[in-house]
Scaffold this motif. Structure first.
Motif, PDB file in Angstrom:
ATOM      1  N   PRO A 173       0.778  -1.166  -0.109  1.00 55.10           N
ATOM      2  CA  PRO A 173      -0.084   0.153  -0.027  1.00 55.10           C
ATOM      3  C   PRO A 173       0.909   1.221   0.010  1.00 55.10           C
ATOM      4  CG  PRO A 173      -0.052  -0.975   2.006  1.00 55.10           C
ATOM      5  CD  PRO A 173       0.761  -1.901   1.416  1.00 55.10           C
ATOM      6  N   PHE A 174       0.155   2.321  -0.508  1.00 55.28           N
ATOM      7  CA  PHE A 174       0.884   3.731  -0.535  1.00 55.28           C
ATOM      8  C   PHE A 174       0.104   4.485   0.639  1.00 55.28           C
ATOM      9  CE2 PHE A 174       0.661   8.232  -1.450  1.00 55.28           C
ATOM     10  CZ  PHE A 174       2.204   8.525  -1.448  1.00 55.28           C
ATOM     11  N   LYS A 232      -6.605  12.393   8.118  1.00 53.88           N
ATOM     12  CA  LYS A 232      -6.872  10.950   8.446  1.00 53.88           C
ATOM     13  C   LYS A 232      -5.361  10.289   7.549  1.00 53.88           C
ATOM     14  CE  LYS A 232      -9.688  11.329   4.552  1.00 53.88           C
ATOM     15  NZ  LYS A 232     -11.377  11.102   3.979  1.00 53.88           N
ATOM     16  N   ASP A 233      -5.056   9.122   7.639  1.00 51.25           N
ATOM     17  CA  ASP A 233      -4.044   8.532   6.993  1.00 51.25           C
ATOM     18  C   ASP A 233      -5.121   7.389   6.020  1.00 51.25           C
ATOM     19  OD1 ASP A 233      -2.098   9.540   8.166  1.00 51.25           O
ATOM     20  OD2 ASP A 233      -1.859   7.996   9.943  1.00 51.25           O
ATOM     21  N   ARG A 234      -4.430   7.645   4.685  1.00 53.82           N
ATOM     22  CA  ARG A 234      -5.118   6.743   3.512  1.00 53.82           C
ATOM     23  C   ARG A 234      -4.200   5.845   3.183  1.00 53.82           C
ATOM     24  NH1 ARG A 234      -8.970   9.467  -0.656  1.00 53.82           N
ATOM     25  NH2 ARG A 234     -10.656   8.989   1.102  1.00 53.82           N
ATOM     26  N   TYR A 235      -4.639   4.518   3.062  1.00 53.89           N
ATOM     27  CA  TYR A 235      -3.711   3.500   2.311  1.00 53.89           C
ATOM     28  C   TYR A 235      -4.231   3.083   1.228  1.00 53.89           C
ATOM     29  CZ  TYR A 235      -1.497   3.250   7.205  1.00 53.89           C
ATOM     30  OH  TYR A 235      -0.810   3.813   8.339  1.00 53.89           O
ATOM     31  N   CYS A 236      -3.533   3.482  -0.099  1.00 52.42           N
ATOM     32  CA  CYS A 236      -4.120   2.898  -1.154  1.00 52.42           C
ATOM     33  C   CYS A 236      -3.504   1.616  -1.679  1.00 52.42           C
ATOM     34  CB  CYS A 236      -3.781   4.059  -2.051  1.00 52.42           C
ATOM     35  SG  CYS A 236      -4.282   5.704  -1.732  1.00 52.42           S
ATOM     36  N   PHE A 237      -4.188   0.778  -2.260  1.00 53.68           N
ATOM     37  CA  PHE A 237      -3.626  -0.786  -2.735  1.00 53.68           C
ATOM     38  C   PHE A 237      -4.731  -1.171  -3.779  1.00 53.68           C
ATOM     39  CE2 PHE A 237      -6.050  -1.554   1.108  1.00 53.68           C
ATOM     40  CZ  PHE A 237      -6.953  -2.654   0.683  1.00 53.68           C
ATOM     41  N   LEU A 297      -8.299   2.728   2.055  1.00 51.77           N
ATOM     42  CA  LEU A 297      -8.412   2.545   3.709  1.00 51.77           C
ATOM     43  C   LEU A 297      -8.153   3.803   4.185  1.00 51.77           C
ATOM     44  CD1 LEU A 297      -7.906  -0.942   5.083  1.00 51.77           C
ATOM     45  CD2 LEU A 297      -7.646   1.369   6.375  1.00 51.77           C
ATOM     46  N   ASP A 298      -9.278   4.437   4.874  1.00 47.48           N
ATOM     47  CA  ASP A 298      -8.890   5.744   5.962  1.00 47.48           C
ATOM     48  C   ASP A 298      -8.774   5.357   7.301  1.00 47.48           C
ATOM     49  OD1 ASP A 298      -8.905   7.127   3.461  1.00 47.48           O
ATOM     50  OD2 ASP A 298     -11.060   8.013   3.599  1.00 47.48           O
ATOM     51  N   PHE A 300     -12.741   3.316   7.475  1.00 44.17           N
ATOM     52  CA  PHE A 300     -13.373   3.127   6.221  1.00 44.17           C
ATOM     53  C   PHE A 300     -12.662   2.419   5.171  1.00 44.17           C
ATOM     54  CE2 PHE A 300     -15.659   7.144   7.505  1.00 44.17           C
ATOM     55  CZ  PHE A 300     -16.951   6.600   8.031  1.00 44.17           C
ATOM     56  N   LEU A 301     -13.316   1.618   4.401  1.00 47.24           N
ATOM     57  CA  LEU A 301     -12.789   1.184   3.168  1.00 47.24           C
ATOM     58  C   LEU A 301     -13.616   1.609   2.033  1.00 47.24           C
ATOM     59  CD1 LEU A 301     -10.585  -0.694   1.843  1.00 47.24           C
ATOM     60  CD2 LEU A 301     -12.514  -2.499   1.865  1.00 47.24           C
ATOM     61  N   GLU A 302     -12.857   2.462   0.984  1.00 46.46           N
ATOM     62  CA  GLU A 302     -13.732   2.867  -0.115  1.00 46.46           C
ATOM     63  C   GLU A 302     -13.191   2.364  -1.332  1.00 46.46           C
ATOM     64  OE1 GLU A 302     -13.674   7.224   0.153  1.00 46.46           O
ATOM     65  OE2 GLU A 302     -14.391   7.181   2.357  1.00 46.46           O
ATOM     66  N   LEU A 303     -14.104   2.452  -2.375  1.00 51.35           N
ATOM     67  CA  LEU A 303     -13.805   2.176  -3.858  1.00 51.35           C
ATOM     68  C   LEU A 303     -14.610   2.600  -4.857  1.00 51.35           C
ATOM     69  CD1 LEU A 303     -14.951  -1.467  -4.734  1.00 51.35           C
ATOM     70  CD2 LEU A 303     -15.286  -0.806  -2.490  1.00 51.35           C
ATOM     71  N   GLU A 304     -14.092   3.131  -5.911  1.00 50.88           N
ATOM     72  CA  GLU A 304     -14.850   3.895  -6.953  1.00 50.88           C
ATOM     73  C   GLU A 304     -15.182   2.860  -7.947  1.00 50.88           C
ATOM     74  OE1 GLU A 304     -13.679   7.612  -8.788  1.00 50.88           O
ATOM     75  OE2 GLU A 304     -12.839   8.216  -6.923  1.00 50.88           O
ATOM     76  N   LEU A 305     -16.628   2.715  -8.380  1.00 54.51           N
ATOM     77  CA  LEU A 305     -17.236   2.007  -9.319  1.00 54.51           C
ATOM     78  C   LEU A 305     -17.600   2.825 -10.812  1.00 54.51           C
ATOM     79  CD1 LEU A 305     -19.443  -0.206  -7.099  1.00 54.51           C
ATOM     80  CD2 LEU A 305     -17.124  -0.713  -7.682  1.00 54.51           C
ATOM     81  N   LYS A 306     -17.308   1.962 -11.722  1.00 50.04           N
ATOM     82  CA  LYS A 306     -17.845   2.571 -13.111  1.00 50.04           C
ATOM     83  C   LYS A 306     -19.206   2.512 -13.423  1.00 50.04           C
ATOM     84  CE  LYS A 306     -15.932  -1.301 -15.806  1.00 50.04           C
ATOM     85  NZ  LYS A 306     -14.979  -1.934 -14.910  1.00 50.04           N
TER      86      LYS A 306
END
Length: 349
Positions: free
Chosen positions: A213-214, A284-289, A298-299, A309-315
């Motif tokens: 993760p970043f 917040k700290d956001r972990y992107c993966f 992930l926030d 929180f876990l978030e994702l964007e959908l098309k």
């Protein structure tokens, strides 16, 4: 001036990138929309006779040529008489960092680091490499399939963390892969954000390390606004930050019309003067993966030690996805306004 959307399209060798770029340019061109392609600069540097014995030297030249090409294409975009311009970059500056081990040296040579390079593109789309049975070499594509796979990993390492990253996996046919890529761009251009948000148990961050993760540091401030949600955001890592201004008008619980732009620090500081006095700045700290081809954010908040929180964007609303097995979901919070950041900012937490 036309509305300009900048989309970088990249991928490992033999990911179908060049063919997809050409088809996208033709398909998205309309009476009111222009589409411009920024060419891959590496080919121009190779054509000039420069070798790749020293990758720092080579990628420095590629990056500088890329910056020249991008400045030229943006000038054309700004002169367009159409309402909208889509600029598609056949690779971006970010790619150059994936080819070198000494990223600090490259950053010093070109005056920007990886995080800086992300801010040049409104969205970054990474295409998965073709199966080995379909891989072939050219005069410019000198990598073996094993080397190309390694490059794909390195490319993802420098791409994960971009605020609007999309990953397009291989499909049964190339046409299906193209359609998936086209759908991502349609989603980007629509201005609508379809977001799934899950309230989860506080994660074991060590268990997520396998996804490389970043970590991004985010400060989000809400401004006085009569319609929708108007916010500014400071986002970055290790002292390098990008500043965003966002106006979001909710359409449904999980879908919002969003207008976002990158602003200068001076603009950010000026807008801070219009901060809503009844709302706290969210830190917040956001972990992107990436997991299973899906980009997750992930926030982790300073005011919670038992949830996140876990978030994702959908098309699209009906897009399928899988959650990482390490995540323990408490509930789907997509449609619950009590879990919107704007609402949490107004609480005394």
């Amino acid at each position: 001036m036309a509305k300009i959307t900048k989309i970088a399209l990249t991928g490992a060798p033999c990911s179908g990138k060049t063919s997809i770029v050409e088809r996208l340019a033709a398909d998205f061109y309309t009476e009111n929309r222009d589409v411009l392609i920024c060419p891959e600069s590496a080919y121009e540097v190779i054509a000039s006779g420069v070798g790749r014995d020293d990758y720092i030297v080579f990628e420095t030249l590629v990056a500088k040529k890329q910056l020249e090409n991008e400045a030229e294409i943006l000038k054309k975009a700004e002169q367009s008489k159409k309402d909208e311009v889509v600029v598609i970059y056949d690779r971006g500056v970010t790619d150059c960092f994936s080819y070198v081990d000494d990223k600090i040296a490259l950053a010093e040579n070109i005056g920007m680091n990886v995080v800086d390079s992300w801010a040049r593109y409104d969205a970054l789309i990474v295409l998965e490499i073709a199966p080995e049975s379909e891989y072939f070499s050219t005069s410019a594509r000198i990598e073996t399939y094993k080397e190309a796979l390694e490059y794909q990993k390195r490319l993802l390492d420098v791409s994960v963390g971009h605020s609007h990253l999309r990953y397009v996996k291989n499909e049964s046919t190339f046409d299906e892969k193209y359609s998936a890529c086209r759908a991502e761009i349609e989603s980007i251009l629509s201005g609508y954000e379809i977001e799934k948000k899950f309230l989860i148990e506080y994660p074991d961050l060590a268990s997520l390390e396998k996804y490389n993760p970043f970590k991004a540091e985010i400060s989000q401030t809400y401004l006085l606004c009569a319609v929708g949600s108007h916010r500014i955001r400071k986002r970055g890592s290790n002292g390098t930050f990008t500043y965003f201004e966002t106006l979001k008008i909710r359409v449904t619980g999980s879908c919002a019309e969003e207008t976002e732009s990158i602003i200068s620090k001076q603009q950010y500081d000026e807008l801070m003067k219009s901060a809503d006095p009844d709302k706290n700045t969210i830190v917040k700290d956001r972990y992107c993966f990436l997991y299973d081809g899906q980009y997750f954010e992930l926030d982790v908040f300073r005011f919670w030690d038992d949830r996140a929180f876990l978030e994702l964007e959908l098309k699209s609303e009906n897009q399928s996805f899988k959650l990482p097995p390490e995540i323990k979901v408490i509930e789907d919070a997509s449609d619950d306004f009590h879990y919107k950041n704007s609402y949490l900012a107004g609480l005394k937490l």
